[in-house]
Design an enzyme around this catalytic site. Structure first.
Site, PDB file in Angstrom:
ATOM      1  N   ASP A 101       0.815  -1.227   0.000  1.00 16.09           N
ATOM      2  CA  ASP A 101       0.000   0.000   0.000  1.00 16.09           C
ATOM      3  C   ASP A 101       0.841   1.266   0.000  1.00 16.09           C
ATOM      4  OD1 ASP A 101      -2.418  -1.265  -0.154  1.00 16.09           O
ATOM      5  OD2 ASP A 101      -2.949  -1.017   1.952  1.00 16.09           O
ATOM      6  N   ALA A 145      -1.398 -10.013   4.376  1.00 12.52           N
ATOM      7  CA  ALA A 145      -0.758  -8.784   4.828  1.00 12.52           C
ATOM      8  C   ALA A 145      -1.434  -8.256   6.080  1.00 12.52           C
ATOM      9  CB  ALA A 145      -0.811  -7.735   3.718  1.00 12.52           C
ATOM     10  N   ALA A 146      -0.665  -7.588   6.935  1.00  8.39           N
ATOM     11  CA  ALA A 146      -1.193  -7.077   8.200  1.00  8.39           C
ATOM     12  C   ALA A 146      -2.328  -6.084   7.989  1.00  8.39           C
ATOM     13  CB  ALA A 146      -0.066  -6.428   8.998  1.00  8.39           C
ATOM     14  N   CYS A 147      -2.304  -5.374   6.837  1.00 11.06           N
ATOM     15  CA  CYS A 147      -3.340  -4.379   6.556  1.00 11.06           C
ATOM     16  C   CYS A 147      -4.535  -4.979   5.810  1.00 11.06           C
ATOM     17  CB  CYS A 147      -2.742  -3.233   5.738  1.00 11.06           C
ATOM     18  SG  CYS A 147      -1.842  -3.760   4.267  1.00 11.06           S
ATOM     19  N   HIS A 148      -4.552  -6.294   5.671  1.00  5.45           N
ATOM     20  CA  HIS A 148      -5.573  -6.979   4.876  1.00  5.45           C
ATOM     21  C   HIS A 148      -6.817  -7.278   5.706  1.00  5.45           C
ATOM     22  CE1 HIS A 148      -7.342 -10.650   2.982  1.00  5.45           C
ATOM     23  NE2 HIS A 148      -7.073  -9.998   1.878  1.00  5.45           N
TER      24      HIS A 148
END
Length: 455
Positions: free
Chosen positions: A161, A401-404
């Site tokens: 991102d 991903a951690a932001c997913h």
């Protein structure tokens, strides 16, 4: 003089007490989560397998940070002892990072992290295109048209991102145009021919990550750079600005060789918390301001040769340098260990879940993968990745991903051709330097009991 000695003595005692308090707090925290060595969690508590999201800070790095806080607290721009010691530490760290990626000391610019480094590259590319067109404009009609158009950026559709969103923002603000090149469903890689086909006269940047954080697939950056450099020779001869080449190497560093000479890139992003360093980063720039343009986004006191001003965060830089030193000394050992553990883990998973059904996502023959990463789906209705993890007692991992978003299948897996019902069941396990076969046995059993609850 006697009074001064008493004051100094009290101050020293306070430092010792403060240090002991920090050490004790650290021990209490480790006992709470069950730490067992460098970044491991004991079998009596939790087993961490999300090293692609973040890594714990190595003990040697913690010690280096602590020493820098005590001995090099001065401003690196100051001439007295503590300031000069801070300056020396920063230089030593810069050298370690340069050695780690095969660059020169002057090629390393310290940043707050990968997000800042990636944004710095993107904004530089756009400004460089505009400045180049202005300087070279000589009244020719085709150059007039180029001047009136937006700079064009190319990146893969699976970028982090911190690359994807700044580019989208520039497009939304009518500052730039962009092409997001999809990955091949056969290989999980960005195909070089597809990137080259997307090039326009106004293209100013190609950004392709070195390895994907979810699938572990390694991208053909060296071959891409070779073709872009050949293309640049023709562009420069025709009066067009050259295309700058960037790779985000966050996932590769510490897991495999990273050599900017072989990669042929102009920019390479370094992210500390992916290789047992603190949350700080750096940007490799091939001859910043001379061979390769770099325009600052911040303006201030002139640090980092005015390219990234702000009083340097000496302790964190020291820690980053120490982590790079560990990679320089031990990378092949780290890689061999993690690959052995990952392969063992995939064998155990296949043995336990073969009857149930298991699909290893993006494990195509002939495609290079990160040595520590396994992305797989346990097949069956109701076995969505987040549901399985919620039933695990020991395993700490992620669906991607951690932001997913945990409730939606990974867009990266879908773009790799993984069917929706398979992608929504995906789990990503990423092992670390100290992950053991015993850890693997425990988490496979944990997954087995979690799946049994959901069937």
């Amino acid at each position: 003089m006697r009074e001064d000695n008493v004051i100094v003595g009290l101050w020293t005692m306070e430092k010792v007490q403060a240090k002991n308090m920090l050490v004790n707090k650290g021990k209490e925290f480790c006992e709470e989560i069950g730490c067992a060595g460098e970044g491991r969690m004991s079998s009596s508590s939790k087993i961490y397998m999300d090293y692609n999201a973040t890594t714990p800070v190595a003990p040697e790095v913690i010690q280096t940070v602590n020493e820098a806080m005590q001995e090099a607290w001065g401003n690196p721009s100051s001439s007295y002892g503590a300031g000069q010691r801070a300056k020396e530490i920063i230089t030593e760290a810069r050298q370690s990072l340069a050695r780690m990626v095969g660059g020169q000391l002057q090629d390393i610019i310290f940043t707050s992290g990968g997000t800042e480094a990636n944004n710095l590259v993107i904004h530089t590319a756009v400004k460089y295109f505009r400045e180049s067109i202005k300087q070279r404009h000589d009244g020719l009609e085709d150059q007039k048209k180029t001047l009136e158009t937006y700079p064009h950026l190319i990146m893969s559709s699976i970028e982090h991102d911190s690359v994807h969103l700044p580019v989208e923002h520039l497009v939304k603000e009518h500052v730039a145009e962009a092409t997001f090149v999809p990955v091949s469903q056969a290989t999980g890689q960005v195909e070089v021919d597809d990137v080259i086909a997307a090039v326009r006269p106004t293209t100013c940047l190609v950004s392709v990550m070195l390895a994907n954080n979810e699938t572990g697939v390694v991208m053909p950056v060296s071959e891409l750079s070779r073709q872009i450099r050949a293309l640049n020779k023709r562009r420069v001869a025709s009066g067009l600005p050259r295309i700058l080449i960037h790779t985000d190497a966050a996932q590769m560093i510490g897991k495999g060789q990273v050599d900017v000479q072989d990669l042929g890139v102009d920019f390479l992003t370094i992210v500390g918390h992916k290789f047992y360093a603190p949350r700080i980063g750096a940007l490799y720039v091939r001859g910043p301001g001379i061979t390769t343009p770099l325009y600052p986004m911040l303006f201030g006191g002139g640090q980092e040769r005015n390219l990234r001003p702000g009083t340097e965060n000496t302790p964190m830089i020291a820690g980053l340098g120490k982590a790079a030193e560990l990679v320089n000394k031990n990378c092949e050992v780290y890689k061999a260990h993690m690959m052995k553990i990952r392969d063992y883990m995939e064998e155990r998973l296949k043995a336990v879940f073969e009857e149930q059904g298991i699909h290893f996502n993006c494990r195509q023959e002939g495609t290079r993968r990160l040595c520590n990463t396994s992305n797989f789906s346990i097949l069956g209705s109701g076995l969505q990745g987040w549901r399985v993890l919620s039933r695990c007692r020991t395993l700490l991992a992620s669906v991607g991903a951690a932001c997913h978003s945990e409730n939606q299948p990974s867009s990266i897996l879908l773009s790799c051709g993984i069917p929706y019902h398979v992608a929504q069941n995906a789990l990503r396990l990423s092992v670390g330097r100290d992950t053991s076969k015993e850890d693997v046995d425990l988490i496979v059993e944990d997954l087995k009991q979690a799946v049994a609850q959901l069937l």
